[in-house]
Design an enzyme around this catalytic site. Structure first.
Site, PDB file in Angstrom:
ATOM      1  CG  HIS A 286      -2.494  -7.717  -0.476  1.00  0.00           C
ATOM      2  ND1 HIS A 286      -2.473  -6.584  -0.037  1.00  0.00           N
ATOM      3  CD2 HIS A 286      -4.009  -8.069  -0.496  1.00  0.00           C
ATOM      4  CE1 HIS A 286      -3.402  -6.008   0.080  1.00  0.00           C
ATOM      5  NE2 HIS A 286      -4.477  -6.844  -0.011  1.00  0.00           N
ATOM      6  CB  CYS A 302      -7.253  -8.660   0.568  1.00  0.00           C
ATOM      7  SG  CYS A 302      -7.661  -8.819  -1.277  1.00  0.00           S
TER       8      CYS A 302
END
Lengths: 328, 233
Positions: A286, A302
């Site tokens: 992301h 992440c």
């Protein structure tokens, strides 16, 4: 008279069982009432399925036709020749009957040899041939070698066209010719080819970089942030399972997110403007508003990117895109 | 023609064989990394194998697995980054300039070579491409030897002292308009001489960030490095 008849039948039986020559049979069947003598040789120019038997005795003709029929059929496969004897696939010919008939026909007659084909026997033989020469199609596979994606080459398979092969063999036998029978194969197309692979992502956790490949061809590299040592980004082979534009951020069920509230899309959203969720649970690629974390092991697992980079990547990958995460 | 003079700006940042310290040299990944790390130009080596132009430093035996010149230019094209093509192949001037034209990169490329005939031939087939004379030719691996090795040190010192006097003819005879020099033979004088001749100076191969202030000071126009991270402030 009755006894004579029985005797004749007996002799006939012997003749049939012992394969006595046609001449003898012919002589016996006169039963003493007539004195016509059967011809000892076949009339000139007679053929049986191409075998010249004119002027031959029964024995000579029998041998000639038997040998002719016993010639093997040659099957041709690229780089191989298979030789099949008719007996091996259960084929037989009525040689005796044909020669007997040849003895009675006028000169120049062309007779056909009656042949019995054995479908089952031939099928069994062709099954063995197919087992030897058929090839399964092999699909391309995506692997990682030296931290680069490698896509193995697909292989086309083949399967023997058995009906055509059987036809070829039967035609050769029935016509008593022996042309080479070229075996034909149908192509089996692999379902996954090199061209089937689209983008591939390789994330090097140690150097905090994300490499994008188009198949095996390198396309672009980005600096990313990966998980800090307490929340390491999971190594392994994953794929993109969801793609969200302008995602909401929901606090995960983890100690570091305790008491946090969901964040709507917008400038401060921890996921930036794009979310590419991976099959590794809770992990995704992301954008991040925290540009200074890029290049470091700073995230909670992440893969963070600069927001424009994440937007670019979003447009170049798909749900299903393979993602390798390696430690390098 | 690509602008390489720094004027009042900082020296250009040039990735050597891509970013050779961070990925296999001359690989597409290394070249991509140099772009990602903010290089202004990316340097790589080109060999010819028959018809194929491949990117590799030493003459390869087979083109298998090596990036082609086309692949590298295709990668660099959309990035806007400058191309520094070190031409190792001989008699490949036509196909190389052809590839640059095909990718629309003639105006964004410097082609360098150790060899005078290569440069002259390039000038013949494509006068619009910038040419760089690489010097000295490191046949003996001189630049790779430990720095304290006395003979190598002596040779380097002699070259550094003499270079300002003949750099002009070195460039003129090969039709080059850029000097691509081993950093140890470079000094204030030779940079000034090149600039007087209108030739920018690029230096190779600098992997030590501590050298950058000095190179900046003497006015070099570009620094070629295996590790573009040295440019981080």
């Amino acid at each position: 008279m009755k006894r004579v008849g029985l005797l004749i039948l007996f002799v006939l039986g012997l003749a049939a069982a012992g394969g006595l020559s046609a001449g003898v049979v012919a002589a016996t069947t006169t039963t003493g009432t007539t004195t016509t003598t059967a011809p000892a040789t076949i009339a000139s120019g007679v053929t049986i399925s191409g075998v010249a038997v004119g002027d031959l005795t029964y024995d000579e003709a029998f041998t000639a036709v038997t040998e002719s029929f016993a010639r093997p059929v040659t099957l041709v496969v690229p780089r191989h020749r298979l030789v099949v004897e008719p007996a091996k696939i259960g084929a037989m010919a009525y040689v005796r009957a044909s020669v007997n008939r040849a003895l009675t026909v006028p000169a120049g007659t062309a007779l056909k040899l009656r042949v019995i084909l054995n479908r089952k026997g031939t099928q069994r033989y062709l099954d063995a041939v197919a087992k030897r020469f058929d090839r399964e199609a092999v699909d391309s596979e995506l692997l990682l070698r030296n931290q680069r994606p490698v896509i193995t080459k697909e292989q086309t398979g083949r399967t023997l066209r058995q009906l055509r092969a059987m036809n070829g063999i039967f035609t050769a036998l029935v016509t008593n010719t022996r042309p080479e029978v070229a075996l034909q194969f149908s192509e089996l197309k692999p379902s996954v080819t090199r061209g089937s692979f689209g983008p591939v992502i390789v994330i090097r956790r140690g150097s905090n970089r994300l490499y994008l490949y188009k198949g095996m061809r390198f396309q672009r590299v980005f600096g990313v942030a990966t998980g800090q040592s307490a929340y390491p980004t999971p190594l392994g082979s994953w794929h993109v399972v969801v793609k969200w534009r302008n995602p909401w951020w929901y606090p995960p069920n983890a100690p570091w997110a305790k008491g946090e509230k969901p964040v709507p899309p917008g400038p401060g959203n921890p996921l930036g403007t794009r979310w590419m969720g991976l099959s590794a649970s809770g992990v995704g690629i992301h954008g991040t508003p925290d540009d200074t974390s890029i290049g470091y092991s700073a995230s909670h697992g992440c893969i963070r990117m600069h927001i424009p980079d994440a937007e670019w990547l979003f447009n170049h990958v798909a749900v299903g895109t393979q993602v390798f995460i390696v430690s390098a | 023609m690509i602008e390489l003079a720094r004027h009042d700006g900082r020296p250009l940042r040039i990735g050597h064989r891509g970013a050779a310290a961070l990925a296999p040299e001359n690989s597409l990944e290394a070249i991509g990394l140099a772009v990602e790390l903010g290089c202004d130009l990316v340097e790589f080596d080109v060999h010819a194998l028959g018809e194929a132009l491949v990117v590799a430093h030493d003459r390869p035996v087979s083109p298998d697995g090596l990036p082609t010149l086309d692949e590298v230019l295709e990668l660099l094209g959309p990035t806007g980054v400058g191309v520094h093509l070190d031409l190792k192949a001989q008699r490949a001037e036509q196909p190389v300039t052809g590839a640059l034209r095909r990718h629309g990169l003639v105006e964004r490329t410097i082609v360098s070579s150790f060899r005078r005939p290569t440069l002259s031939a390039l000038h013949q087939v494509e006068p619009a491409v910038r040419l760089g004379r690489t010097y000295p030719q490191d046949r003996t691996g001189l630049t790779k030897r430990p720095l304290f090795q006395p003979p190598a040190r002596a040779i380097v010192r002699v070259l550094r002292q003499a270079l300002p006097r003949y750099i002009g003819s070195l460039l003129a005879r090969s039709k080059a308009t850029t000097a691509v020099l081993y950093w140890e033979v470079v000094g204030e004088e030779v940079v000034a001489r090149c600039h007087a001749l209108g030739a920018p100076v690029l230096v190779w191969t600098v992997d030590d960030a501590a050298l950058l202030p000095w190179l900046d000071e003497i006015g070099v126009d570009g620094v070629i490095t295996n590790d573009p991270r040295i440019f981080r402030d």
